[in-house]
Motif scaffolding. Structure first.
Motif, PDB file in Angstrom:
ATOM      1  N   TYR A 194      15.301 -86.084 -40.873  1.00  0.00           N
ATOM      2  CA  TYR A 194      14.583 -85.649 -42.235  1.00  0.00           C
ATOM      3  C   TYR A 194      13.236 -86.354 -41.867  1.00  0.00           C
ATOM      4  CZ  TYR A 194      12.350 -87.401 -46.535  1.00  0.00           C
ATOM      5  OH  TYR A 194      11.363 -87.495 -47.571  1.00  0.00           O
ATOM      6  N   TRP A 195      13.088 -87.730 -41.371  1.00  0.00           N
ATOM      7  CA  TRP A 195      11.848 -88.326 -40.996  1.00  0.00           C
ATOM      8  C   TRP A 195      11.264 -87.551 -40.045  1.00  0.00           C
ATOM      9  CZ3 TRP A 195      10.708 -89.947 -36.156  1.00  0.00           C
ATOM     10  CH2 TRP A 195       9.446 -90.409 -36.103  1.00  0.00           C
ATOM     11  N   THR A 199       7.512 -85.729 -40.463  1.00  0.00           N
ATOM     12  CA  THR A 199       6.347 -86.340 -39.720  1.00  0.00           C
ATOM     13  C   THR A 199       5.833 -85.041 -38.776  1.00  0.00           C
ATOM     14  OG1 THR A 199       7.422 -88.377 -39.468  1.00  0.00           O
ATOM     15  CG2 THR A 199       5.684 -87.845 -37.751  1.00  0.00           C
ATOM     16  N   VAL A 200       6.686 -84.290 -38.220  1.00  0.00           N
ATOM     17  CA  VAL A 200       6.391 -83.112 -37.304  1.00  0.00           C
ATOM     18  C   VAL A 200       5.351 -82.200 -38.312  1.00  0.00           C
ATOM     19  CG1 VAL A 200       8.211 -81.861 -37.540  1.00  0.00           C
ATOM     20  CG2 VAL A 200       6.729 -81.952 -35.255  1.00  0.00           C
ATOM     21  N   TYR A 205       5.314 -88.531 -46.267  1.00  0.00           N
ATOM     22  CA  TYR A 205       5.714 -88.852 -47.714  1.00  0.00           C
ATOM     23  C   TYR A 205       5.461 -90.434 -47.542  1.00  0.00           C
ATOM     24  CZ  TYR A 205       7.617 -84.268 -48.863  1.00  0.00           C
ATOM     25  OH  TYR A 205       7.890 -83.095 -49.356  1.00  0.00           O
ATOM     26  N   GLY A 206       5.783 -90.914 -46.545  1.00  0.00           N
ATOM     27  CA  GLY A 206       5.640 -92.354 -46.418  1.00  0.00           C
ATOM     28  C   GLY A 206       6.780 -93.131 -47.032  1.00  0.00           C
TER      29      GLY A 206
END
Length: 275
Positions: A194-195, A199-200, A205-206
């Protein structure tokens, strides 16, 4: 827009007249009818949006319900009249706008049994597409045709790209899972994937971020790669749109330039007059 589904026989003159008012916008009454429909659609959409705001719904709930019933009854009568006045009923019922007209009233009746479905009435906004017909903006629909055709022709390349992106995200997410060592947000591979996807795609979202030096370094590489990855589908679709426009549009006889606007009289490259 709607196709002209053959007029009703002479014996039903009122149906032909009503057909022209409902399906056409070439008369004053037809344009007035369409403008009133567009106005009702905007009012209906506004009501649905305000109903989702607790403070407004608490004060005006009864008014909202009454207005929804009135508007839905009008749309229901209009839908029935469309069916009655068109000769090829099947063609209309299964056409794009026929389905949209049906979906414009269905959620209200479903909400009588399943209240939450009333918010699907927002689909009425799709009926606003008739504004192109009302204001004689059908040329804009041709541009929409280029986009749809380009997406269809590019579908195979885009599917391959998405498959590569999925594989890439799973690999990078798994690597981050090992690097971060079960830190918050990276407790499992699915969470790490998910991260990686966030990111890609440069969404960022942070809510999850790496804490180790190597994890941050990997994040930098992934974010930089994201800018390049986003450009890929854009380039694919743009190339297809250009090719389709050259195929269907004008081409300069002198230099072969196919990037010519529909209303152009001269080639922008060599100045040759376009026939």
């Amino acid at each position: 827009m709607e196709k002209e589904h053959d007029f009703i026989p002479e014996r039903a003159k009122w149906k032909r007249q009503l057909f022209r008012v409902i399906f056409k916008a070439d008369t004053k009454s037809g344009k007035t009818f369409d403008m009133l429909l567009l106005l009702l659609i905007l009012i209906s959409t506004f009501i649905i949006m305000m109903e989702s705001v607790a403070i407004f719904d608490a004060k005006l709930h009864r008014t909202f319900v009454i207005l929804e019933i009135i508007i839905t009854v009008i749309f229901s009568v209009e839908y029935v009249l469309r069916i009655l006045t068109v000769r090829n009923k099947r063609a209309y019922l299964f056409s794009f706008f026929g389905i949209i007209d049906f979906l414009a009233i269905l959620p209200f009746y479903l909400s009588l049994f399943i209240p939450i479905t009333k918010y699907f009435l927002i689909l009425r906004m799709l009926r606003m597409l008739r504004v192109f017909r009302v204001f004689n903006l059908l040329d804009f629909m041709n541009d929409g045709y280029y986009i749809v055709t380009a997406l269809k022709n590019s579908s195979r390349k885009i599917y391959i790209f998405l498959l590569f992106l999925m594989i890439f995200s799973v690999i990078v997410g798994s690597m981050m899972f090992m690097v971060e060592g079960h830190r918050e947000g990276f407790e499992s591979i699915p969470q790490s994937v998910y991260w990686a996807v966030v990111t890609v795609t440069t969404v960022g979202y942070g809510d999850v971020s790496p804490g180790t030096p190597f994890g941050k370094f990997l994040s930098v590489l992934l974010m930089l790669a994201g800018y390049s990855i986003i450009a890929v589908p854009t380039g694919i679709v743009t190339a297809e749109m250009r090719a389709k426009r050259q195929e269907l549009g004008k081409v300069c006889d002198r230099c072969g330039n196919g990037d010519i606007d529909d209303n152009a009289r001269f080639c922008k490259i060599c100045g040759e007059k376009i026939i």
